[in-house]
Design a protein around this motif. Structure first.
Motif, PDB file in Angstrom:
ATOM      1  N   HIS A   1      -7.408  -3.019  -4.261  1.00  0.00           N
ATOM      2  CA  HIS A   1      -7.751  -1.782  -4.966  1.00  0.00           C
ATOM      3  C   HIS A   1      -7.263  -1.840  -6.409  1.00  0.00           C
TER       4      HIS A   1
ATOM      5  N   HIS B   1      -7.295  -8.154   7.190  1.00  0.00           N
ATOM      6  CA  HIS B   1      -6.633  -7.940   8.479  1.00  0.00           C
ATOM      7  C   HIS B   1      -7.661  -7.637   9.557  1.00  0.00           C
TER       8      HIS B   1
ATOM      9  N   ARG C   1       0.876  -1.172   0.000  1.00  0.00           N
ATOM     10  CA  ARG C   1       0.000   0.000   0.000  1.00  0.00           C
ATOM     11  C   ARG C   1       0.912   1.221   0.000  1.00  0.00           C
TER      12      ARG C   1
ATOM     13  N   HIS D   1      -5.723  -8.485   0.434  1.00  0.00           N
ATOM     14  CA  HIS D   1      -5.354  -8.951   1.775  1.00  0.00           C
ATOM     15  C   HIS D   1      -6.532  -8.721   2.726  1.00  0.00           C
TER      16      HIS D   1
END
Ligand code: 1HN
Length: 343
Positions: free
Chosen positions: A151, A110, A71, A108
């Motif tokens: 994204h 989390h 990111r 991902h």
């Protein structure tokens, strides 16, 4: 008020014996952790001006390819909390994230909860739990704890959004972790939950079953929020014009930790917010004005700026324009304070 004993009053040998056994006397530190009437607040009043951040974020786009970033984010760190701790407030992490045309930020999931507020650019989308959520300016998009998200940017020019996470809280709880996954396969062409929840007061009842209540709506388009505030202004000529983003199935906050809202400042308005315990983050979506805290020097802001203010303080927002409304999205720790009984 009691006058409490100090550390220096204790014999050095006694203090050394305590330290050897990992013991600390409470009374010399009592007032530090329990100050009189008003809590200690590390959160400083601050404006991360977009005009200053943007060139450095675009430079990160040249310096660091996506493969090396996962990111690509510049964290808006409040110096009151120590820059390395990446806290805007005790529980709120803020970052401005950049994706360039054609890039993908890999899938991902989390434990921390995240919200994205779109700042600039068009043609990107975030796929959350199989649902591709379009990203348009001012939209609020949820990526709740545990949900897969990635994204994509298929438009022209950079896309930038503000990430708001409860990371500092989850990290403090020693519960922050992530796993990576293959990019999601989706048959949906666009966000479905927004369609389902696009009319306030009306919720989907598919096959005579209501949706489960955890984060059923993932995208909250700015166009709807803005129109609602303008419509409300027709009915309220005075008082704070404010909406809350809620879980439409429960009416509760979108996350158990963080709360989100939007404020409209009428043309020329000077708006005194009710004093609250929670610190607050403001993101200016439209317009320009100032923020002052506890009667201090007003801090100016323009659209796309992001500001922080401590809790237990008197906040005044001013709209500089005499003709146009201004709009701010807010993030705060109200749900946590409510749950803990300290709000
Ligand atoms: C994260 O997952 C994203 O998914 C952005 O875009 C910022 C900051 C800390 C931890 C996880 C994202 C993050 C993050």
């Amino acid at each position: 008020m009691l006058s409490l004993g100090t550390l220096e009053e204790l014999p050095q040998a006694y203090r050394d014996n305590l330290t050897d056994l990992n013991l600390v006397p409470l009374w010399p530190s009592m007032r530090a952790v329990l100050p009189y009437k008003v809590p200690t607040r590390k959160t400083q009043t601050l404006n991360w001006r977009y005009q200053n951040v943007r060139p450095l974020l675009l430079e990160a786009g040249e310096l660091t390819p996506m493969e090396k970033a996962e990111r690509r984010v510049l964290v808006l760190a409040n110096p009151g909390h120590g820059l390395e701790n990446m806290q805007a407030t005790p529980s709120i992490y803020l970052g401005l994230q950049l994706i360039l045309p054609g890039e993908t930020a890999p899938n991902h999931r989390h434990t921390p909860n995240a919200v994205r507020i779109i700042v600039e650019g068009e043609g990107a989308y975030t796929t959350v739990a199989g649902e591709p959520c379009r990203m348009e300016r001012g939209d609020l998009i949820l990526t709740p704890s545990g949900k897969w998200h990635e994204h994509h940017h298929e438009g022209q020019g950079p896309i930038v959004w503000l990430d708001v996470l409860d990371l500092p809280l989850i990290y403090q709880l020693e519960s922050s972790w992530a796993i990576e996954g293959q990019n999601q396969q989706t048959t949906l062409s666009r966000d479905k939950s927004f369609a389902e929840y696009s009319a306030a007061g009306v919720v989907p009842n598919i096959n005579f079953e209501r949706a489960p209540s955890d984060s059923p709506q993932l995208r909250y388009p700015w166009t709807k929020t803005r129109a609602c505030l303008l419509e409300m202004a027709e009915h309220y000529s005075t008082g704070v014009l404010r909406i809350s983003y809620v879980n439409p199935e429960t009416g509760g906050s979108v996350f158990p930790s963080l709360g989100f809202g939007a404020i409209m400042l009428r043309a020329g308005e000077r708006c005194v917010l009710p004093k609250r315990t929670t610190p607050c983050v403001f993101h200016a979506v439209e317009g320009s004005g100032s923020l002052s805290v506890d009667g201090g020097e007003p801090l100016s802001w323009v659209e796309k700026d992001t500001l922080s203010s401590p809790g237990y303080s008197d906040i005044v927002l001013v709209n500089d324009s005499k003709t146009e409304p201004a709009f701010l999205i807010t993030a705060d720790e109200e749900p946590l304070h409510q749950h803990l009984g300290v709000y």
